[in-house]
Write an enzyme that holds these catalytic residues in place. Structure first.
Site, PDB file in Angstrom:
ATOM      1  CG  ASP A 101      -0.315  -0.291   2.540  1.00 27.95           C
ATOM      2  OD1 ASP A 101       0.909  -0.539   2.573  1.00 27.95           O
ATOM      3  OD2 ASP A 101      -1.030  -0.296   3.564  1.00 27.95           O
ATOM      4  CG  ASP A 104       6.060   5.719   6.624  1.00 33.17           C
ATOM      5  OD1 ASP A 104       6.125   6.890   6.233  1.00 33.17           O
ATOM      6  OD2 ASP A 104       5.885   5.415   7.822  1.00 33.17           O
TER       7      ASP A 104
HETATM    8  P1  IMP Z   1       7.483   1.160   6.340  1.00 33.98           P
HETATM    9  O1  IMP Z   1       8.030  -0.162   6.714  1.00 33.98           O
HETATM   10  O2  IMP Z   1       7.798   2.218   7.353  1.00 33.98           O
HETATM   11  O3  IMP Z   1       7.819   1.605   4.947  1.00 33.98           O
HETATM   12  O4  IMP Z   1       5.940   1.069   6.456  1.00 33.98           O
HETATM   13  C1  IMP Z   1       5.197   0.324   5.636  1.00 33.98           C
HETATM   14  C2  IMP Z   1       3.914  -0.102   6.282  1.00 33.98           C
HETATM   15  O5  IMP Z   1       3.454   0.785   7.322  1.00 33.98           O
HETATM   16  C3  IMP Z   1       2.849  -0.080   5.226  1.00 33.98           C
HETATM   17  O6  IMP Z   1       2.758  -1.342   4.645  1.00 33.98           O
HETATM   18  C4  IMP Z   1       1.613   0.320   5.994  1.00 33.98           C
HETATM   19  O7  IMP Z   1       0.942  -0.860   6.411  1.00 33.98           O
HETATM   20  C5  IMP Z   1       2.094   1.079   7.207  1.00 33.98           C
HETATM   21  N1  IMP Z   1       1.929   2.544   7.020  1.00 33.98           N
HETATM   22  C6  IMP Z   1       2.890   3.439   6.732  1.00 33.98           C
HETATM   23  N2  IMP Z   1       2.392   4.686   6.633  1.00 33.98           N
HETATM   24  C7  IMP Z   1       1.070   4.566   6.845  1.00 33.98           C
HETATM   25  C8  IMP Z   1      -0.015   5.535   6.834  1.00 33.98           C
HETATM   26  O8  IMP Z   1       0.134   6.754   6.594  1.00 33.98           O
HETATM   27  N3  IMP Z   1      -1.255   5.021   7.074  1.00 33.98           N
HETATM   28  C9  IMP Z   1      -1.477   3.699   7.332  1.00 33.98           C
HETATM   29  N4  IMP Z   1      -0.503   2.775   7.338  1.00 33.98           N
HETATM   30  C10 IMP Z   1       0.767   3.213   7.093  1.00 33.98           C
HETATM   31 MG    MG Z   2       1.566  -2.816   5.529  1.00 31.05          MG
END
Ligand code: IMP
Ligand code: MG
Length: 179
Positions: A101, A104
């Site tokens: 999705d 981040d």
């Molecule tokens: P990362 O590992 O920090 O890149 O985060 C990835 C995961 O965090 C995604 O697969 C989402 O499930 C969750 N996530 C990151 N940002 C958001 C947001 O703004 N809203 C909801 N879920 C988020």
């Molecule tokens: Mg996720």
């Protein structure tokens, strides 16, 4: 925070998402025409996007699912990524496209790509509906990006807030204003 009482600002409308998904599907179709595409959808956040995206890819392909731990209840990443459910199939000879999705910090996608590369695929690439590059903690540039967005917590179209609202058909941010 009770988000029901706050104003929801639409960031990506249903129409915008549909149009962009169609474009990404066409791009991926072109890029994988002579390849052996295997889509890995990361649960739970990417289930809506992946379902729409694969129906815009005009190729014979496989789909499987993985679950990794991420921040499901709060707004901050824990910084550690754990694989809770692995894919069931062998990836030998396949060109893998990991669908999520949102990127981040990039930790989830980075870790999943590294893990899948140990399964002997031809290639591993990534596709995210949303990209928040300003929050990156690791060196990760998704290969296919739906929308690049600012550093806001987004909800809907698969993305949750406190385990709810994944079914909202558009992506929104919660503002400080009361409804
Ligand atoms: P990362 O590992 O920090 O890149 O985060 C990835 C995961 O965090 C995604 O697969 C989402 O499930 C969750 N996530 C990151 N940002 C958001 C947001 O703004 N809203 C909801 N879920 C988020
Ligand atoms: Mg996720």
């Amino acid at each position: 925070m009770d988000i029901e009482k706050k104003v929801w600002e639409v960031l990506c409308s249903e129409e915008e998402i549909q149009m962009r998904t169609r474009e990404l599907g066409a791009e991926i179709t072109d890029a994988y025409t002579d390849k052996n595409l295997f889509v890995v959808s990361l649960l739970r956040g990417s289930f809506v996007f992946a379902a729409d995206l694969v129906r815009r890819i005009d190729l014979k392909l496989k789909v499987d699912f993985m679950t990794s731990s991420s921040y499901e209840h709060g707004e901050e990443s824990s910084g550690t990524v754990q694989i809770l459910k692995d894919i069931e199939e062998d990836l030998t000879g396949f060109d893998v496209l990991v669908v999520d999705d949102i990127a981040d910090s990039g930790l989830t996608m980075g870790c999943v790509i590294k893990h899948l590369k140990t399964k002997n695929p031809n290639s591993v690439k990534s596709c995210v509906l949303l990209d928040k590059p300003s929050r990156r903690k690791v060196d990760l540039e998704p290969d296919y990006i739906g929308f690049t967005i600012p550093d806001r917590f987004v909800v809907g179209y698969g993305l949750n807030y406190g385990d709810y609202y994944r079914n909202v058909p558009y992506v929104f941010v919660v503002t400080d204003q009361d409804r």
